[in-house]
Design a protein around this motif. Sequence first.
Motif, PDB file in Angstrom:
ATOM      1  N   THR A 109     -14.294 109.730   5.271  1.00 54.10           N
ATOM      2  CA  THR A 109     -14.172 108.297   5.552  1.00 54.10           C
ATOM      3  C   THR A 109     -15.346 107.468   5.035  1.00 54.10           C
ATOM      4  N   PHE A 110     -16.187 108.058   4.192  1.00 56.65           N
ATOM      5  CA  PHE A 110     -17.232 107.255   3.539  1.00 56.65           C
ATOM      6  C   PHE A 110     -17.127 107.474   2.025  1.00 56.65           C
ATOM      7  N   PRO A 111     -17.482 106.446   1.228  1.00 49.23           N
ATOM      8  CA  PRO A 111     -17.120 106.498  -0.195  1.00 49.23           C
ATOM      9  C   PRO A 111     -18.088 107.204  -1.128  1.00 49.23           C
ATOM     10  N   ILE A 112     -19.339 107.380  -0.710  1.00 50.42           N
ATOM     11  CA  ILE A 112     -20.296 108.058  -1.597  1.00 50.42           C
ATOM     12  C   ILE A 112     -21.067 109.101  -0.795  1.00 50.42           C
ATOM     13  N   SER A 167      -7.220 106.149  15.095  1.00 57.94           N
ATOM     14  CA  SER A 167      -6.315 107.263  14.787  1.00 57.94           C
ATOM     15  C   SER A 167      -6.795 107.926  13.504  1.00 57.94           C
ATOM     16  N   TYR A 168      -6.463 109.215  13.350  1.00 51.73           N
ATOM     17  CA  TYR A 168      -6.677 109.852  12.045  1.00 51.73           C
ATOM     18  C   TYR A 168      -5.876 109.100  10.970  1.00 51.73           C
ATOM     19  N   ALA A 169      -4.783 108.452  11.395  1.00 47.02           N
ATOM     20  CA  ALA A 169      -3.880 107.808  10.424  1.00 47.02           C
ATOM     21  C   ALA A 169      -4.287 106.378  10.097  1.00 47.02           C
ATOM     22  N   THR A 170      -5.453 105.920  10.601  1.00 50.17           N
ATOM     23  CA  THR A 170      -5.849 104.530  10.324  1.00 50.17           C
ATOM     24  C   THR A 170      -7.222 104.449   9.649  1.00 50.17           C
ATOM     25  N   ASN A 171      -7.529 105.443   8.818  1.00 54.24           N
ATOM     26  CA  ASN A 171      -8.762 105.429   8.030  1.00 54.24           C
ATOM     27  C   ASN A 171      -8.433 105.406   6.551  1.00 54.24           C
ATOM     28  N   ARG A 172      -9.370 104.839   5.756  1.00 51.00           N
ATOM     29  CA  ARG A 172      -9.359 105.118   4.316  1.00 51.00           C
ATOM     30  C   ARG A 172     -10.115 106.427   4.112  1.00 51.00           C
ATOM     31  N   TYR A 173      -9.615 107.285   3.232  1.00 51.51           N
ATOM     32  CA  TYR A 173     -10.299 108.544   2.933  1.00 51.51           C
ATOM     33  C   TYR A 173     -10.613 108.596   1.433  1.00 51.51           C
ATOM     34  N   PHE A 174     -11.867 108.913   1.120  1.00 46.66           N
ATOM     35  CA  PHE A 174     -12.352 108.904  -0.262  1.00 46.66           C
ATOM     36  C   PHE A 174     -12.646 110.340  -0.707  1.00 46.66           C
ATOM     37  N   THR A 175     -12.177 110.706  -1.903  1.00 49.44           N
ATOM     38  CA  THR A 175     -12.503 112.060  -2.379  1.00 49.44           C
ATOM     39  C   THR A 175     -13.837 112.074  -3.141  1.00 49.44           C
ATOM     40  N   ILE A 176     -14.487 110.951  -3.216  1.00 48.46           N
ATOM     41  CA  ILE A 176     -15.886 110.771  -3.649  1.00 48.46           C
ATOM     42  C   ILE A 176     -16.155 111.107  -5.125  1.00 48.46           C
TER      43      ILE A 176
END
Length: 313
Positions: A109-112, A167-176
Amino acid sequence: MNANDAERTRQCPMAVDMIDAMEALSGIHPGYRRVHAKGACYRAVFHPSGEAAPYTTAPHLQGGAVDAIVRFSGNSSDPALADLLSPAKGMAVQFQLPGGVKTSLVGVTFPIFFAQTPESLLDLVRAVNEAQAGQLSVLDMFKEAAEHFSESKRSLLEIKRLLPPASYATNRYFTIHVFYLVDADGRRRPVKFEWMPDAGVDTLSLMEAAKRPADYLEQEMTERLQRGPASFTLQIVLGEPDDPTDDSTRPWPEERERLDAGRLVIEAAIQEPSGLLMDPTAVVDGVELSDDPILHFRHLAYAESFHRRSDSR
Ligand code: HEM
């Protein structure tokens, strides 16, 4: 990567040191992943939109629906830690392709990221261990932090800003990391992957989250899926020539063009399949790894963790 591959790639001393250091964070929890220990698995189907097809021959980004397994997790090495106390969450998606081929997108859930190299990550994890054990003076801790401050600062600020998710379903997920999409003519385009929650981003205040049960995220998913599926859109961010490709600590400009590559529909909770290993380096034709040293090292570290947890150690 299957269990045999994991055994072969396990011989890296640096990966052994890394997993030793990760185990020291909260002790050994037999059978669990050495980080992202607490998690839950779900059955899902990915429906590619076809928008990415001109850029890649990857089978899961063409036309037909693809079965997938999703594992949501908290970042901690302690599987019993309350959801509120692990700041970042993970979403790992394994696409089940024809012929038993598997490829994964593993996001947080964090981009870098907070380390440029495996060496600096190991230093950081060891510094946390020493601080926890009271072996590091406050002065040494500051020195250690200052050494890594410039590369870690942006990422750690992003993590500090994270609020507990509703919720787990209300996050942005970044593969970095950066990957390359490769088309039928061999043209390569640097990209990043990001999962956008179709339900929107929704967070809780710390006060609200503190009133929830320790495992509120898994409970919430159970209730949510009783009402209907949860879904995410896979966005592919297209890199430009000067964008960094080998340094996970540096973001790309926000205004980069994005494709909606498809929709992941999460249907139901499942038991974790035995032998599940979400290796972010297990790519298929049409996708290549960048030179990011963190990305390549993850292959070795995940194999070491997989080996230890498979032994129920
Ligand atoms: C060198 C850097 C890293 C190391 C050493 C590392 C280490 C690990 C290890 C040992 C595991 C458990 C593997 C297993 O037993 O299956 C794991 C899981 C995980 N890591 Fe990393 N990691 C690193 C970087 C990252 C990054 C950059 C991300 C986000 C893009 C990430 C996201 C995750 C997630 C979501 C899981 C859980 C996967 C699952 O549910 O199976 N990690 N990591």
